[in-house]
Motif scaffolding. Structure first.
Motif, PDB file in Angstrom:
ATOM      1  N   MET A   1     -19.788   1.682   9.676  1.00  0.00           N
ATOM      2  CA  MET A   1     -18.204   2.299   9.246  1.00  0.00           C
ATOM      3  C   MET A   1     -18.069   3.046   8.047  1.00  0.00           C
ATOM      4  N   LYS A   2     -19.354   4.250   7.554  1.00  0.00           N
ATOM      5  CA  LYS A   2     -19.261   4.680   6.748  1.00  0.00           C
ATOM      6  C   LYS A   2     -18.641   5.560   7.415  1.00  0.00           C
ATOM      7  N   GLY A   3     -17.504   6.227   6.260  1.00  0.00           N
ATOM      8  CA  GLY A   3     -17.184   8.139   6.682  1.00  0.00           C
ATOM      9  C   GLY A   3     -15.312   7.400   7.674  1.00  0.00           C
ATOM     10  N   ARG A   4     -14.989   6.144   7.705  1.00  0.00           N
ATOM     11  CA  ARG A   4     -14.272   5.454   9.024  1.00  0.00           C
ATOM     12  C   ARG A   4     -13.532   4.165   8.120  1.00  0.00           C
ATOM     13  N   PHE A   5     -14.572   3.146   7.376  1.00  0.00           N
ATOM     14  CA  PHE A   5     -13.923   2.328   6.623  1.00  0.00           C
ATOM     15  C   PHE A   5     -13.766   2.664   4.957  1.00  0.00           C
ATOM     16  N   THR A   6     -12.852   2.009   3.997  1.00  0.00           N
ATOM     17  CA  THR A   6     -12.518   1.881   3.191  1.00  0.00           C
ATOM     18  C   THR A   6     -12.235   0.523   2.643  1.00  0.00           C
TER      19      THR A   6
ATOM     20  N   THR B   1      -3.785  -6.065 -10.228  1.00  0.00           N
ATOM     21  CA  THR B   1      -2.734  -6.743 -11.075  1.00  0.00           C
ATOM     22  C   THR B   1      -1.874  -7.310  -9.796  1.00  0.00           C
ATOM     23  N   LYS B   2      -2.348  -6.887  -8.274  1.00  0.00           N
ATOM     24  CA  LYS B   2      -1.119  -7.517  -7.637  1.00  0.00           C
ATOM     25  C   LYS B   2      -2.382  -9.043  -6.658  1.00  0.00           C
ATOM     26  N   ASN B   3      -3.622  -9.031  -7.245  1.00  0.00           N
ATOM     27  CA  ASN B   3      -4.492 -10.204  -6.898  1.00  0.00           C
ATOM     28  C   ASN B   3      -5.341  -9.768  -4.797  1.00  0.00           C
ATOM     29  N   THR B   4      -4.472  -8.269  -4.532  1.00  0.00           N
ATOM     30  CA  THR B   4      -4.832  -8.284  -3.505  1.00  0.00           C
ATOM     31  C   THR B   4      -5.940  -6.788  -2.862  1.00  0.00           C
ATOM     32  N   ILE B   5      -6.970  -7.411  -2.137  1.00  0.00           N
ATOM     33  CA  ILE B   5      -7.740  -6.413  -1.890  1.00  0.00           C
ATOM     34  C   ILE B   5      -7.074  -5.534  -0.174  1.00  0.00           C
ATOM     35  N   HIS B   6      -7.158  -3.998   0.089  1.00  0.00           N
ATOM     36  CA  HIS B   6      -7.368  -3.500   1.521  1.00  0.00           C
ATOM     37  C   HIS B   6      -8.696  -2.993   2.228  1.00  0.00           C
ATOM     38  N   LEU B   7      -8.232  -3.324   3.155  1.00  0.00           N
ATOM     39  CA  LEU B   7      -9.163  -2.535   4.123  1.00  0.00           C
ATOM     40  C   LEU B   7      -8.587  -1.220   4.760  1.00  0.00           C
ATOM     41  N   GLN B   8      -8.932  -0.091   4.484  1.00  0.00           N
ATOM     42  CA  GLN B   8      -8.293   1.086   5.529  1.00  0.00           C
ATOM     43  C   GLN B   8      -9.168   1.612   7.170  1.00  0.00           C
ATOM     44  N   MET B   9      -8.964   0.930   7.936  1.00  0.00           N
ATOM     45  CA  MET B   9      -9.673   1.491   8.902  1.00  0.00           C
ATOM     46  C   MET B   9      -9.236   2.775   9.972  1.00  0.00           C
ATOM     47  N   ASN B  10     -10.498   3.788   9.990  1.00  0.00           N
ATOM     48  CA  ASN B  10      -9.902   5.193  10.803  1.00  0.00           C
ATOM     49  C   ASN B  10     -10.839   5.059  12.273  1.00  0.00           C
ATOM     50  N   ASP B  11      -9.944   5.637  12.895  1.00  0.00           N
ATOM     51  CA  ASP B  11     -11.232   6.355  14.106  1.00  0.00           C
ATOM     52  C   ASP B  11     -11.684   4.987  15.064  1.00  0.00           C
ATOM     53  N   LEU B  12     -10.528   4.524  14.946  1.00  0.00           N
ATOM     54  CA  LEU B  12     -11.305   2.828  15.411  1.00  0.00           C
ATOM     55  C   LEU B  12     -12.074   3.308  16.759  1.00  0.00           C
TER      56      LEU B  12
END
Length: 126
Positions: free
Chosen positions: A64-69, A75-86
């Motif tokens: 996933m390196k280079g594709r996912f961050t 402040t919003k108690n939130t995490i995100h997973l950005q997934m590119n080039d799936l």
């Protein structure tokens, strides 16, 4: 009551992008390391990415390196997973997890995390 609620999954074509979100409640979010793991049909749990309480990335699985961050907003108690080039092999149910011990977010860890969500389906298909 502890809750981890994932959102953002869906069907996407190969090469497309999705952004998963996980909103936490019921515990001191700022004190926990957070992460995403996934599980495909017939396969075991696979750690995708993790982040410490300060927002520094602890781990991104090699494929996933280079594709996912991974990113968190304390402040919003939130995490995100950005997934590119799936890719089709990214198809799985993606789960958000929280643990007081950041060392639990290692690919070799088999113990349960303190908390986990119900998961969101990601399907990559043409």
């Amino acid at each position: 009551q502890v809750q981890l609620e994932e959102s953002g999954g869906g069907l996407v074509q190969p090469g497309g992008s999705l952004r998963l979100s996980c909103t936490a409640s019921g515990f001191n979010f700022n004190s926990y390391a957070m992460g995403w793991f996934r599980q495909a049909p017939g396969k075991g749990r696979e750690l995708v990415a993790s982040i410490n309480w300060r927002g520094s990335t602890l781990y991104i699985n090699e494929p996933m390196k280079g594709r996912f961050t991974i990113h968190r907003d304390n402040t919003k108690n939130t995490i995100h997973l950005q997934m590119n080039d799936l890719k089709p092999e990214d198809t799985a149910v993606y789960y958000c997890a929280a643990d007081r011990q950041f060392l639990k977010f290692r690919p070799t860890n088999t113990e349960d995390y303190d908390y986990r969500g119900q998961g969101t389906q990601v399907t990559v298909s043409a």
